[in-house]
Scaffold this active site. Structure first.
Site, PDB file in Angstrom:
ATOM      1  N   TYR A 116      16.212   2.621  -1.263  1.00 47.69           N
ATOM      2  CA  TYR A 116      17.049   1.473  -1.625  1.00 47.69           C
ATOM      3  C   TYR A 116      16.228   0.254  -2.039  1.00 47.69           C
ATOM      4  CZ  TYR A 116      21.666   3.169  -0.162  1.00 47.69           C
ATOM      5  OH  TYR A 116      22.856   3.835  -0.060  1.00 47.69           O
ATOM      6  N   ASP A 171      22.467   7.440   4.379  1.00 47.09           N
ATOM      7  CA  ASP A 171      23.693   7.053   3.676  1.00 47.09           C
ATOM      8  C   ASP A 171      24.533   8.293   3.375  1.00 47.09           C
ATOM      9  OD1 ASP A 171      25.487   5.366   2.206  1.00 47.09           O
ATOM     10  OD2 ASP A 171      24.613   6.204   0.376  1.00 47.09           O
ATOM     11  N   LYS A 216      12.226  15.196   4.217  1.00 50.81           N
ATOM     12  CA  LYS A 216      12.095  16.183   3.139  1.00 50.81           C
ATOM     13  C   LYS A 216      10.601  16.399   2.937  1.00 50.81           C
ATOM     14  CE  LYS A 216      13.774  18.828  -0.143  1.00 50.81           C
ATOM     15  NZ  LYS A 216      14.554  20.059   0.126  1.00 50.81           N
ATOM     16  N   ASP A 240      18.248  18.754   3.628  1.00 50.69           N
ATOM     17  CA  ASP A 240      19.248  19.688   3.088  1.00 50.69           C
ATOM     18  C   ASP A 240      19.768  20.620   4.179  1.00 50.69           C
ATOM     19  OD1 ASP A 240      16.655  20.691   3.112  1.00 50.69           O
ATOM     20  OD2 ASP A 240      16.826  21.783   1.221  1.00 50.69           O
ATOM     21  N   ASP A 261      28.235   9.787   5.503  1.00 50.06           N
ATOM     22  CA  ASP A 261      29.545  10.018   4.885  1.00 50.06           C
ATOM     23  C   ASP A 261      30.001  11.443   5.185  1.00 50.06           C
ATOM     24  OD1 ASP A 261      29.820   7.493   3.752  1.00 50.06           O
ATOM     25  OD2 ASP A 261      30.523   8.293   1.830  1.00 50.06           O
TER      26      ASP A 261
HETATM   27  C1  IPM Z   1      27.033   2.169   3.410  1.00 53.35           C
HETATM   28  C2  IPM Z   1      27.480   1.895   2.014  1.00 53.35           C
HETATM   29  C3  IPM Z   1      26.474   0.960   1.357  1.00 53.35           C
HETATM   30  C4  IPM Z   1      25.147   1.681   1.317  1.00 53.35           C
HETATM   31  C5  IPM Z   1      26.862   0.456  -0.030  1.00 53.35           C
HETATM   32  C6  IPM Z   1      28.195  -0.242  -0.014  1.00 53.35           C
HETATM   33  C7  IPM Z   1      25.801  -0.412  -0.614  1.00 53.35           C
HETATM   34  O1  IPM Z   1      27.647   3.075   1.302  1.00 53.35           O
HETATM   35  O2  IPM Z   1      26.918   1.215   4.201  1.00 53.35           O
HETATM   36  O3  IPM Z   1      26.812   3.334   3.749  1.00 53.35           O
HETATM   37  O4  IPM Z   1      24.897   2.466   0.401  1.00 53.35           O
HETATM   38  O5  IPM Z   1      24.347   1.476   2.229  1.00 53.35           O
HETATM   39 MG    MG Z   2      27.376   4.809   2.468  1.00 55.55          MG
END
Ligand code: IPM
Ligand code: MG
Length: 362
Positions: A141, A247, A191, A223, A251
């Site tokens: 990032y 990240d 990785k 992975d 999710d």
């Molecule tokens: C998260 C979100 C953020 C990230 C975005 C909104 C920048 O996806 O907090 O996981 O990628 O960190």
């Molecule tokens: Mg995110």
């Protein structure tokens, strides 16, 4: 006791879920005799529209002067144009960096009464209780160079996954410390079969583990880890990983809990010990299509307040009071739209907040 809290509701459903979380926070204050002084600020799209920047210096300064930050969500289609100079998400990234919040704790817990409300088989997700420690101010990032440019052969772009020894060591220590207080197992996700930054990460993990003889360290490729989240998630406990890996994995992991509307997070400026400065936010986004309709599930934000009480204010009893209230209300059958199932009682954002606040009051 007295505490200063910076409140950044942001965009979409942010202000709605924050309102409920603050109601619960104030109820905790009344019940236990604490004063929480709230300081409002703008972030994200609403800040772009009013101030021309996703995070102003004043807001950042105000956050620094507080004991903790509570954030709703940022973003929305209105500000999505990839050509735009500033995006709401820039505000969030600047805040993380500006407040040195390098340790992002994302606990994923499957509530027993919700095991049937996910896409996965109940026997797979039953008992899931894990935490991902995501490095938040480095890696892909933030690494330099990071840019797009024109060449005679066409356009090019680069992002860089860069880590210093110090950055890797401090995030790994957060993982080890958490593991000490849990199942004493730490999975370091990397990785290392491909990336140099991951090879350094793995090497440092091995070195640091000497300081934590009681914690069993395991390395897992990212992975393979993605696969394990679906295959046998209940075996996982504490995982620590790079910014971008974290990240994506969180999710994925959030789907184990049925809805992102249930999951809180903490972003800390140090190893959690005593009172650690941090920012607290639900892991879901601003969900613009759900905004302004009293639909959104406020539980993720309310549980984020519980994390704030635990990590930034060292108020463990108060924190657990909120967590128990959430459990009790779910037990009684109340559900927002995202976790609704047959035979349950459907409520809106505000009603869910009221119910939990009432339960906290006792
Ligand atoms: C998260 C979100 C953020 C990230 C975005 C909104 C920048 O996806 O907090 O996981 O990628 O960190
Ligand atoms: Mg995110």
């Amino acid at each position: 006791m007295e505490f200063d809290v910076a409140v950044l509701p942001g965009d979409g459903i942010g202000p709605e879920v924050i309102a409920q979380a603050l109601k619960v926070l104030q109820t905790v204050g009344e019940k236990f005799g604490h004063s929480f002084h709230l300081h409002d600020g703008l972030i994200g799209g609403v800040a772009i529209d009013t101030l021309g920047t996703a995070l102003s210096d004043e807001t950042l300064k105000m956050c620094r002067q507080c004991d903790a930050v509570l954030l709703g969500a940022v973003g929305g289609s209105k500000w999505d144009d990839p050509q735009a100079k500033i995006h709401p998400e820039d505000g969030l990234l600047a805040l993380r960096k500006g407040l040195a919040l390098f340790a992002n704790l994302r606990p994923i817990k499957v509530f027993p009464m919700l095991v049937d409300s996910t896409n996965l088989k109940p026997e797979v997700i039953k008992g899931v209780d894990l935490v991902v420690v995501r490095e938040l101010t480095g890696g892909l990032y933030f690494g330099q160079p990071k840019k797009q440019w024109q060449t005679p052969e066409g356009r090019q772009a680069v992002d860089t996954m860069a880590y210093s020894e110090m950055e890797i060591e401090r995030i790994l220590r957060v993982g080890f410390e958490l593991a000490l207080n849990r199942r004493k197992k730490l999975i370091s996700v990397d990785k290392a079969n491909v990336l140099q930054s991951s090879r350094l990460w793995r090497q440092i993990a091995i070195e640091i583990s000497a300081d934590y003889p009681d914690v069993e360290l395991q390395h897992m490729l990212v992975d393979a880890c993605a696969m394990r989240f679906i295959q046998r998630p209940a075996d996982l406990d504490v995982l620590v990983t790079e910014n971008m890996f974290g990240d994506i994995l969180t999710d994925e992991a959030s789907m184990l809990a049925g809805s992102m509307g249930m999951l809180p997070s903490a972003s800390l400026a140090g190893v959690p010990r005593g009172r650690t400065f941090g920012m607290y936010e639900p892991i879901h986004g601003s969900a613009p299509s759900r905004a302004g309709q009293n639909l959104a599930n406020p539980i993720a934000t309310i549980l984020s307040v519980a994390m704030m009480l635990r990590y930034s204010f060292a108020l463990e009893t108060e924190s657990q009071t909120i967590e128990n209230a959430v459990l009790a209300i779910l037990e009684q059958g109340y559900r927002t739209y995202d976790i609704m199932s047959e035979g349950k009682i459907r409520v809106g954002t505000k009603e869910m907040g009221d119910l939990i606040a009432q339960k906290v009051r006792g």
